[in-house]
Design an enzyme around this catalytic site. Structure first.
Site, PDB file in Angstrom:
ATOM      1  CG  ASP A 155      -9.658   1.717  -0.932  1.00  0.00           C
ATOM      2  OD1 ASP A 155      -8.701   1.815  -1.722  1.00  0.00           O
ATOM      3  OD2 ASP A 155      -9.537   1.744   0.302  1.00  0.00           O
ATOM      4  CG  ASP A 159      -2.257   0.652   0.981  1.00  0.00           C
ATOM      5  OD1 ASP A 159      -2.333   1.507   0.076  1.00  0.00           O
ATOM      6  OD2 ASP A 159      -3.225   0.352   1.704  1.00  0.00           O
TER       7      ASP A 159
HETATM    8  C1  GLA Z   1      -6.051   1.384   1.407  1.00  0.00           C
HETATM    9  C2  GLA Z   1      -6.123   0.377   0.257  1.00  0.00           C
HETATM   10  C3  GLA Z   1      -7.191  -0.663   0.554  1.00  0.00           C
HETATM   11  C4  GLA Z   1      -6.881  -1.370   1.867  1.00  0.00           C
HETATM   12  C5  GLA Z   1      -6.747  -0.338   2.991  1.00  0.00           C
HETATM   13  C6  GLA Z   1      -6.232  -0.972   4.266  1.00  0.00           C
HETATM   14  O1  GLA Z   1      -7.206   2.165   1.497  1.00  0.00           O
HETATM   15  O2  GLA Z   1      -6.384   1.037  -0.955  1.00  0.00           O
HETATM   16  O3  GLA Z   1      -7.276  -1.591  -0.494  1.00  0.00           O
HETATM   17  O4  GLA Z   1      -5.711  -2.117   1.719  1.00  0.00           O
HETATM   18  O5  GLA Z   1      -5.845   0.703   2.636  1.00  0.00           O
HETATM   19  O6  GLA Z   1      -6.042  -0.043   5.282  1.00  0.00           O
END
Ligand code: GLA
Length: 421
Positions: free
Chosen positions: A233, A172
Protein backbone atom coordinates in the site's frame (compact mmCIF):
# COMPACT_ATOMS: atom_id res chain seq x y z
CA UNK A 1 -1.36 -0.92 9.89
CA UNK A 2 -3.56 -3.58 8.32
CA UNK A 3 -2.29 -7.10 8.94
CA UNK A 4 -3.13 -9.45 6.11
CA UNK A 5 -4.52 -12.70 7.46
CA UNK A 6 -3.49 -16.03 6.00
CA UNK A 7 -4.13 -19.47 7.41
CA UNK A 8 -2.23 -22.15 5.58
CA UNK A 9 -4.01 -25.24 6.96
CA UNK A 10 -7.47 -25.75 5.56
CA UNK A 11 -7.70 -26.00 1.78
CA UNK A 12 -10.91 -24.26 0.90
CA UNK A 13 -11.57 -24.33 -2.82
CA UNK A 14 -14.14 -21.74 -3.81
CA UNK A 15 -16.84 -23.20 -5.98
CA UNK A 16 -16.57 -21.99 -9.57
CA UNK A 17 -20.16 -22.01 -10.76
CA UNK A 18 -19.28 -21.35 -14.40
CA UNK A 19 -22.17 -21.28 -16.77
CA UNK A 20 -21.50 -22.97 -20.11
CA UNK A 21 -22.22 -19.75 -22.01
CA UNK A 22 -19.65 -17.82 -20.04
CA UNK A 23 -17.09 -20.50 -20.79
CA UNK A 24 -17.73 -20.33 -24.51
CA UNK A 25 -17.57 -16.55 -24.34
CA UNK A 26 -14.31 -16.77 -22.42
CA UNK A 27 -12.62 -19.12 -24.84
CA UNK A 28 -13.61 -16.91 -27.77
CA UNK A 29 -11.97 -13.98 -26.01
CA UNK A 30 -8.55 -15.42 -26.61
CA UNK A 31 -5.28 -14.41 -25.10
CA UNK A 32 -4.90 -10.79 -24.08
CA UNK A 33 -6.25 -8.54 -21.35
CA UNK A 34 -9.71 -8.72 -19.84
CA UNK A 35 -11.81 -7.92 -22.85
CA UNK A 36 -14.71 -6.08 -21.27
CA UNK A 37 -14.03 -3.00 -23.40
CA UNK A 38 -12.96 -1.04 -20.30
CA UNK A 39 -9.73 0.60 -19.12
CA UNK A 40 -8.34 0.87 -22.65
CA UNK A 41 -6.20 3.57 -21.10
CA UNK A 42 -5.29 3.58 -17.37
CA UNK A 43 -8.26 4.35 -15.10
CA UNK A 44 -8.34 7.90 -13.72
CA UNK A 45 -10.22 9.01 -10.64
CA UNK A 46 -10.22 9.39 -6.88
CA UNK A 47 -10.07 6.69 -4.19
CA UNK A 48 -10.60 7.41 -0.52
CA UNK A 49 -8.21 5.01 1.21
CA UNK A 50 -4.82 6.69 1.64
CA UNK A 51 -6.24 10.03 2.76
CA UNK A 52 -9.35 9.00 4.71
CA UNK A 53 -8.64 5.35 5.63
CA UNK A 54 -11.26 3.76 7.90
CA UNK A 55 -12.49 6.84 9.69
CA UNK A 56 -15.86 5.84 11.14
CA UNK A 57 -16.26 8.70 13.59
CA UNK A 58 -18.77 11.05 11.99
CA UNK A 59 -19.55 12.66 15.36
CA UNK A 60 -16.01 13.88 15.98
CA UNK A 61 -14.92 14.23 12.36
CA UNK A 62 -17.96 14.80 10.16
CA UNK A 63 -15.83 16.04 7.26
CA UNK A 64 -13.34 13.18 7.27
CA UNK A 65 -15.41 10.09 8.07
CA UNK A 66 -16.37 7.57 5.39
CA UNK A 67 -19.89 8.76 4.59
CA UNK A 68 -22.10 9.64 1.65
CA UNK A 69 -21.44 13.30 2.46
CA UNK A 70 -17.72 12.85 1.78
CA UNK A 71 -18.36 11.25 -1.62
CA UNK A 72 -21.03 13.77 -2.60
CA UNK A 73 -18.68 16.63 -1.78
CA UNK A 74 -15.88 15.03 -3.79
CA UNK A 75 -18.26 14.42 -6.71
CA UNK A 76 -19.31 18.08 -6.70
CA UNK A 77 -15.68 19.19 -6.75
CA UNK A 78 -14.59 16.68 -9.37
CA UNK A 79 -17.22 18.16 -11.66
CA UNK A 80 -16.79 21.85 -10.74
CA UNK A 81 -13.01 22.14 -10.31
CA UNK A 82 -11.80 20.70 -13.59
CA UNK A 83 -10.96 17.18 -12.36
CA UNK A 84 -13.57 15.40 -14.47
CA UNK A 85 -12.66 17.44 -17.52
CA UNK A 86 -8.98 16.57 -17.00
CA UNK A 87 -9.97 12.87 -17.14
CA UNK A 88 -10.51 11.93 -13.46
CA UNK A 89 -13.78 10.10 -13.99
CA UNK A 90 -14.09 7.36 -11.34
CA UNK A 91 -15.00 8.39 -7.79
CA UNK A 92 -14.15 5.31 -5.74
CA UNK A 93 -15.18 4.12 -2.31
CA UNK A 94 -12.62 1.92 -0.50
CA UNK A 95 -13.03 -0.21 2.63
CA UNK A 96 -15.34 0.64 5.56
CA UNK A 97 -18.51 1.64 3.69
CA UNK A 98 -20.43 -1.46 4.76
CA UNK A 99 -22.71 -2.21 7.67
CA UNK A 100 -21.14 -4.85 9.95
CA UNK A 101 -23.57 -7.55 8.71
CA UNK A 102 -25.27 -8.53 5.45
CA UNK A 103 -29.05 -7.96 5.29
CA UNK A 104 -31.66 -10.70 5.72
CA UNK A 105 -31.37 -11.64 2.01
CA UNK A 106 -27.62 -12.05 2.30
CA UNK A 107 -26.84 -8.84 0.43
CA UNK A 108 -24.17 -6.35 1.37
CA UNK A 109 -25.58 -3.13 2.75
CA UNK A 110 -24.07 0.27 3.38
CA UNK A 111 -23.75 1.48 6.94
CA UNK A 112 -27.17 3.08 7.56
CA UNK A 113 -25.83 5.92 9.72
CA UNK A 114 -23.04 6.96 7.41
CA UNK A 115 -24.81 6.25 4.09
CA UNK A 116 -28.47 6.94 5.01
CA UNK A 117 -29.58 7.28 1.36
CA UNK A 118 -27.84 4.07 0.25
CA UNK A 119 -25.34 3.37 -2.52
CA UNK A 120 -27.84 3.39 -5.39
CA UNK A 121 -28.78 6.95 -4.52
CA UNK A 122 -25.11 7.90 -4.31
CA UNK A 123 -24.46 6.28 -7.70
CA UNK A 124 -27.31 8.28 -9.23
CA UNK A 125 -25.88 11.47 -7.78
CA UNK A 126 -22.36 10.67 -9.00
CA UNK A 127 -23.72 9.82 -12.48
CA UNK A 128 -25.64 13.10 -12.56
CA UNK A 129 -22.27 14.84 -12.26
CA UNK A 130 -20.96 13.01 -15.31
CA UNK A 131 -18.81 10.72 -13.16
CA UNK A 132 -18.66 7.01 -12.41
CA UNK A 133 -18.82 5.30 -9.01
CA UNK A 134 -16.36 2.68 -7.75
CA UNK A 135 -16.85 0.43 -4.74
CA UNK A 136 -14.74 -1.99 -2.67
CA UNK A 137 -15.18 -5.61 -1.58
CA UNK A 138 -12.93 -8.53 -0.66
CA UNK A 139 -12.40 -12.00 -2.10
CA UNK A 140 -12.08 -13.59 1.37
CA UNK A 141 -14.22 -13.93 4.45
CA UNK A 142 -13.76 -10.33 5.58
CA UNK A 143 -12.44 -7.07 4.16
CA UNK A 144 -9.04 -5.99 5.46
CA UNK A 145 -10.79 -3.73 7.98
CA UNK A 146 -13.07 -6.57 9.13
CA UNK A 147 -16.33 -5.89 7.26
CA UNK A 148 -18.23 -8.71 5.47
CA UNK A 149 -16.17 -10.45 2.78
CA UNK A 150 -17.56 -11.75 -0.50
CA UNK A 151 -16.41 -15.36 -0.14
CA UNK A 152 -19.45 -17.54 -0.88
CA UNK A 153 -21.37 -14.50 -2.17
CA UNK A 154 -19.56 -13.56 -5.38
CA UNK A 155 -22.62 -13.80 -7.65
CA UNK A 156 -24.93 -12.05 -5.21
CA UNK A 157 -22.45 -9.24 -4.65
CA UNK A 158 -21.72 -8.73 -8.35
CA UNK A 159 -25.47 -8.47 -9.01
CA UNK A 160 -25.96 -6.09 -6.07
CA UNK A 161 -23.21 -3.81 -7.40
CA UNK A 162 -24.69 -3.89 -10.91
CA UNK A 163 -28.18 -3.15 -9.54
CA UNK A 164 -26.82 -0.18 -7.63
CA UNK A 165 -25.18 1.23 -10.78
CA UNK A 166 -21.58 0.62 -9.76
CA UNK A 167 -18.93 1.20 -12.46
CA UNK A 168 -15.73 -0.14 -10.84
CA UNK A 169 -14.98 -2.78 -8.22
CA UNK A 170 -11.76 -2.79 -6.21
CA UNK A 171 -11.52 -6.39 -4.99
CA UNK A 172 -9.13 -6.83 -2.07
CA UNK A 173 -7.48 -10.08 -0.98
CA UNK A 174 -7.57 -10.19 2.83
CA UNK A 175 -8.86 -13.17 4.81
CA UNK A 176 -8.64 -15.62 1.94
CA UNK A 177 -7.59 -19.00 3.27
CA UNK A 178 -5.18 -20.12 0.53
CA UNK A 179 -3.84 -19.36 -2.93
CA UNK A 180 -6.29 -21.68 -4.68
CA UNK A 181 -9.31 -19.91 -3.28
CA UNK A 182 -7.59 -16.59 -3.97
CA UNK A 183 -7.24 -17.37 -7.68
CA UNK A 184 -10.65 -19.01 -7.94
CA UNK A 185 -12.27 -16.10 -6.12
CA UNK A 186 -10.70 -13.45 -8.34
CA UNK A 187 -11.72 -15.38 -11.46
CA UNK A 188 -15.20 -16.11 -10.18
CA UNK A 189 -15.88 -12.44 -9.42
CA UNK A 190 -14.60 -11.40 -12.85
CA UNK A 191 -17.05 -13.77 -14.53
CA UNK A 192 -19.86 -12.80 -12.17
CA UNK A 193 -19.38 -9.10 -12.97
CA UNK A 194 -19.34 -9.95 -16.65
CA UNK A 195 -22.60 -11.92 -16.34
CA UNK A 196 -24.43 -8.91 -14.89
CA UNK A 197 -24.11 -7.26 -18.30
CA UNK A 198 -23.05 -3.97 -16.68
CA UNK A 199 -19.70 -2.41 -17.60
CA UNK A 200 -17.70 -2.63 -14.37
CA UNK A 201 -13.96 -2.00 -14.28
CA UNK A 202 -12.36 -4.81 -12.26
CA UNK A 203 -9.45 -3.73 -10.06
CA UNK A 204 -7.62 -6.65 -8.43
CA UNK A 205 -4.98 -7.15 -5.73
CA UNK A 206 -4.44 -10.77 -6.71
CA UNK A 207 -0.66 -10.71 -7.42
CA UNK A 208 0.06 -8.75 -4.22
CA UNK A 209 -1.52 -11.47 -2.08
CA UNK A 210 -0.17 -14.33 -4.20
CA UNK A 211 3.46 -13.22 -4.34
CA UNK A 212 4.56 -14.41 -0.88
CA UNK A 213 3.59 -17.96 -1.94
CA UNK A 214 3.81 -18.15 -5.74
CA UNK A 215 5.15 -16.32 -8.74
CA UNK A 216 2.05 -14.66 -10.26
CA UNK A 217 0.90 -15.91 -13.63
CA UNK A 218 0.28 -12.57 -15.29
CA UNK A 219 -1.27 -14.12 -18.38
CA UNK A 220 -4.00 -15.43 -16.12
CA UNK A 221 -4.30 -12.20 -14.17
CA UNK A 222 -4.63 -9.98 -17.23
CA UNK A 223 -7.34 -12.31 -18.55
CA UNK A 224 -9.53 -11.51 -15.60
CA UNK A 225 -8.57 -8.06 -14.28
CA UNK A 226 -8.42 -4.53 -15.69
CA UNK A 227 -5.65 -3.58 -13.26
CA UNK A 228 -3.82 -5.31 -10.48
CA UNK A 229 -1.81 -4.25 -7.44
CA UNK A 230 1.62 -5.92 -7.21
CA UNK A 231 3.18 -4.29 -4.18
CA UNK A 232 2.54 -2.70 -0.78
CA UNK A 233 0.00 0.00 0.00
CA UNK A 234 1.17 3.52 -0.78
CA UNK A 235 1.68 5.84 2.20
CA UNK A 236 1.95 9.61 2.27
CA UNK A 237 5.74 9.48 2.40
CA UNK A 238 8.76 9.68 0.13
CA UNK A 239 10.03 6.35 1.50
CA UNK A 240 6.82 4.74 0.25
CA UNK A 241 7.05 6.27 -3.25
CA UNK A 242 10.73 5.30 -3.51
CA UNK A 243 10.00 1.73 -2.43
CA UNK A 244 7.28 1.38 -5.08
CA UNK A 245 9.63 2.68 -7.79
CA UNK A 246 12.48 0.46 -6.59
CA UNK A 247 10.21 -2.61 -6.60
CA UNK A 248 9.04 -1.75 -10.10
CA UNK A 249 12.60 -1.48 -11.43
CA UNK A 250 13.59 -4.81 -9.86
CA UNK A 251 10.53 -6.55 -11.32
CA UNK A 252 10.14 -4.68 -14.59
CA UNK A 253 11.19 -7.61 -16.79
CA UNK A 254 8.22 -9.55 -15.49
CA UNK A 255 5.55 -6.86 -15.30
CA UNK A 256 6.11 -4.28 -18.07
CA UNK A 257 5.30 -6.53 -20.99
CA UNK A 258 1.94 -7.66 -19.57
CA UNK A 259 0.52 -4.13 -19.41
CA UNK A 260 -1.59 -2.85 -22.27
CA UNK A 261 -5.05 -1.60 -23.21
CA UNK A 262 -7.54 -3.29 -20.86
CA UNK A 263 -4.96 -4.41 -18.27
CA UNK A 264 -2.49 -2.35 -16.22
CA UNK A 265 -0.02 -2.74 -13.37
CA UNK A 266 -1.29 -0.63 -10.47
CA UNK A 267 1.43 0.91 -8.26
CA UNK A 268 -1.36 2.35 -6.04
CA UNK A 269 -2.75 5.83 -5.42
CA UNK A 270 -1.34 9.26 -6.17
CA UNK A 271 -0.72 10.99 -2.83
CA UNK A 272 -0.01 14.38 -4.41
CA UNK A 273 -1.71 17.23 -2.53
CA UNK A 274 -1.32 15.67 0.94
CA UNK A 275 1.32 16.16 3.65
CA UNK A 276 4.26 13.84 3.08
CA UNK A 277 5.92 14.77 -0.22
CA UNK A 278 7.97 17.83 -1.12
CA UNK A 279 7.17 19.59 -4.39
CA UNK A 280 9.96 17.77 -6.25
CA UNK A 281 8.80 14.43 -4.85
CA UNK A 282 5.24 15.13 -6.01
CA UNK A 283 6.63 15.90 -9.47
CA UNK A 284 8.48 12.57 -9.35
CA UNK A 285 5.32 10.65 -8.48
CA UNK A 286 3.32 12.31 -11.29
CA UNK A 287 6.07 11.86 -13.88
CA UNK A 288 6.78 8.23 -13.03
CA UNK A 289 3.11 7.23 -12.77
CA UNK A 290 2.76 8.64 -16.31
CA UNK A 291 5.79 6.65 -17.53
CA UNK A 292 4.50 3.47 -15.84
CA UNK A 293 1.06 3.76 -17.52
CA UNK A 294 -0.37 3.53 -14.01
CA UNK A 295 -3.99 4.09 -13.05
CA UNK A 296 -4.17 7.69 -11.79
CA UNK A 297 -6.29 7.35 -8.67
CA UNK A 298 -5.76 10.36 -6.43
CA UNK A 299 -6.24 10.01 -2.70
CA UNK A 300 -6.34 13.54 -1.32
CA UNK A 301 -8.83 16.11 -0.11
CA UNK A 302 -10.16 18.03 -3.08
CA UNK A 303 -11.73 20.54 -0.66
CA UNK A 304 -8.28 21.63 0.48
CA UNK A 305 -5.62 21.24 -2.14
CA UNK A 306 -2.92 23.74 -3.11
CA UNK A 307 -3.15 25.29 -6.54
CA UNK A 308 0.34 23.93 -7.26
CA UNK A 309 -0.69 20.31 -6.52
CA UNK A 310 -3.91 20.80 -8.47
CA UNK A 311 -2.03 22.13 -11.51
CA UNK A 312 0.37 19.16 -11.34
CA UNK A 313 -2.47 16.62 -11.12
CA UNK A 314 -4.37 18.35 -13.93
CA UNK A 315 -1.34 18.83 -16.19
CA UNK A 316 -2.75 17.94 -19.62
CA UNK A 317 0.61 17.10 -21.21
CA UNK A 318 1.54 14.67 -18.45
CA UNK A 319 -1.94 13.10 -18.46
CA UNK A 320 -1.56 12.68 -22.24
CA UNK A 321 1.62 10.64 -21.62
CA UNK A 322 -0.19 8.51 -19.03
CA UNK A 323 -3.21 8.02 -21.29
CA UNK A 324 -1.28 7.46 -24.52
CA UNK A 325 -3.37 5.13 -26.71
CA UNK A 326 -0.43 2.90 -27.64
CA UNK A 327 -0.73 1.62 -24.06
CA UNK A 328 2.86 0.50 -23.56
CA UNK A 329 4.30 0.73 -20.06
CA UNK A 330 7.67 2.46 -19.69
CA UNK A 331 10.77 1.09 -17.98
CA UNK A 332 14.04 2.17 -16.43
CA UNK A 333 16.93 1.68 -18.85
CA UNK A 334 19.84 3.34 -17.12
CA UNK A 335 21.05 3.91 -13.61
CA UNK A 336 24.33 5.74 -13.22
CA UNK A 337 25.89 7.97 -10.61
CA UNK A 338 22.95 9.69 -8.99
CA UNK A 339 20.49 9.32 -11.85
CA UNK A 340 17.88 6.94 -13.12
CA UNK A 341 16.58 7.29 -16.70
CA UNK A 342 13.19 5.88 -17.71
CA UNK A 343 11.48 5.92 -21.10
CA UNK A 344 8.11 5.01 -22.55
CA UNK A 345 7.19 4.54 -26.21
CA UNK A 346 4.17 6.60 -27.24
CA UNK A 347 1.90 6.64 -30.26
CA UNK A 348 3.09 8.31 -33.51
CA UNK A 349 6.71 7.30 -32.81
CA UNK A 350 6.96 9.73 -29.88
CA UNK A 351 8.69 8.87 -26.61
CA UNK A 352 8.50 10.10 -23.03
CA UNK A 353 11.74 10.21 -21.02
CA UNK A 354 12.02 10.77 -17.27
CA UNK A 355 15.31 11.52 -15.54
CA UNK A 356 15.33 11.20 -11.75
CA UNK A 357 17.95 12.78 -9.51
CA UNK A 358 18.33 10.15 -6.78
CA UNK A 359 20.54 12.31 -4.58
CA UNK A 360 18.85 13.69 -1.47
CA UNK A 361 21.54 16.10 -0.39
CA UNK A 362 22.89 19.29 -1.90
CA UNK A 363 21.39 21.30 -4.73
CA UNK A 364 20.32 20.67 -8.33
CA UNK A 365 22.59 18.37 -10.37
CA UNK A 366 23.26 18.44 -14.11
CA UNK A 367 22.89 15.32 -16.21
CA UNK A 368 23.93 15.11 -19.86
CA UNK A 369 22.55 12.46 -22.20
CA UNK A 370 23.45 11.37 -25.71
CA UNK A 371 20.36 11.96 -27.83
CA UNK A 372 21.22 8.76 -29.73
CA UNK A 373 20.78 6.72 -26.53
CA UNK A 374 17.10 7.59 -26.13
CA UNK A 375 14.15 5.50 -27.26
CA UNK A 376 16.29 2.45 -28.13
CA UNK A 377 18.25 4.66 -30.50
CA UNK A 378 15.11 5.36 -32.51
CA UNK A 379 13.44 8.29 -30.77
CA UNK A 380 15.54 10.99 -32.39
CA UNK A 381 16.82 9.39 -35.56
CA UNK A 382 17.64 11.57 -37.47
CA UNK A 383 16.31 14.23 -35.09
CA UNK A 384 13.43 15.16 -32.80
CA UNK A 385 11.70 18.06 -31.11
CA UNK A 386 12.04 17.94 -27.34
CA UNK A 387 9.56 19.48 -24.92
CA UNK A 388 10.13 19.48 -21.19
CA UNK A 389 6.78 18.74 -19.49
CA UNK A 390 7.88 18.72 -15.82
CA UNK A 391 8.77 20.33 -13.48
CA UNK A 392 7.57 23.10 -15.81
CA UNK A 393 6.87 23.25 -19.50
CA UNK A 394 9.69 24.41 -21.79
CA UNK A 395 10.20 24.03 -25.53
CA UNK A 396 13.79 22.84 -25.76
CA UNK A 397 13.89 22.80 -29.56
CA UNK A 398 15.08 20.43 -32.28
CA UNK A 399 17.89 17.97 -31.53
CA UNK A 400 19.85 15.98 -34.05
CA UNK A 401 20.82 12.39 -33.32
CA UNK A 402 24.47 13.28 -32.77
CA UNK A 403 23.83 15.93 -30.11
CA UNK A 404 23.66 15.79 -26.33
CA UNK A 405 21.00 17.17 -23.99
CA UNK A 406 21.82 18.66 -20.62
CA UNK A 407 19.19 18.73 -17.88
CA UNK A 408 19.37 20.11 -14.35
CA UNK A 409 17.35 18.33 -11.69
CA UNK A 410 16.57 19.06 -8.05
CA UNK A 411 17.33 16.47 -5.34
CA UNK A 412 14.62 13.72 -5.37
CA UNK A 413 13.06 15.48 -8.36
CA UNK A 414 12.42 14.41 -11.94
CA UNK A 415 12.52 16.03 -15.36
CA UNK A 416 9.92 14.65 -17.76
CA UNK A 417 10.48 15.12 -21.50
CA UNK A 418 8.44 14.40 -24.62
CA UNK A 419 10.34 13.59 -27.81
CA UNK A 420 8.59 13.87 -31.18
CA UNK A 421 9.93 13.11 -34.61
C1 GLA B 1 -5.59 -3.23 1.81
C2 GLA B 1 -5.45 -2.59 0.43
C3 GLA B 1 -5.58 -1.08 0.55
C4 GLA B 1 -6.92 -0.72 1.18
C5 GLA B 1 -7.07 -1.42 2.53
C6 GLA B 1 -8.47 -1.26 3.09
O1 GLA B 1 -4.52 -2.91 2.65
O2 GLA B 1 -4.23 -2.95 -0.15
O3 GLA B 1 -5.45 -0.48 -0.71
O4 GLA B 1 -7.95 -1.08 0.30
O5 GLA B 1 -6.81 -2.82 2.42
O6 GLA B 1 -8.64 -1.95 4.28
Amino acid sequence: MIVKFWSGGMRLVCELALRPLALVFWSILGARALDNGLALTPTMGWLHWERFMCNLDCQEEPDACISEQLFMQMAELMASDGWRDAGYEYLCIDDCWMAPERDSKGQLQADPQRFPSGIKHLANFVHSKGLKLGIYADVGNKTCAGFPGSFGYYDIDAQTFADWGIDLLKFDGCYCTNVVSLADGYKHMSLALNRTGRSIVYSCEWPLYLRPFHKPNYTDIQHYCNHWRNFNDVYDSWESIKSILAWTVINQKEIVEVAGPGGWNDPDMLVIGNFGLSWDQQVTQMALWAIMAAPLLMSNDLRQISSQAKALLQNKDVIAVNQDPLGKQGYCFRKENHFEVWERPLSNLAWAVAIRNLQEIGGPLSYTMQISSLGRGLACNPGCTITQLLPEKAHLGFYQWTLTLKTRINPSGTVLLRLER
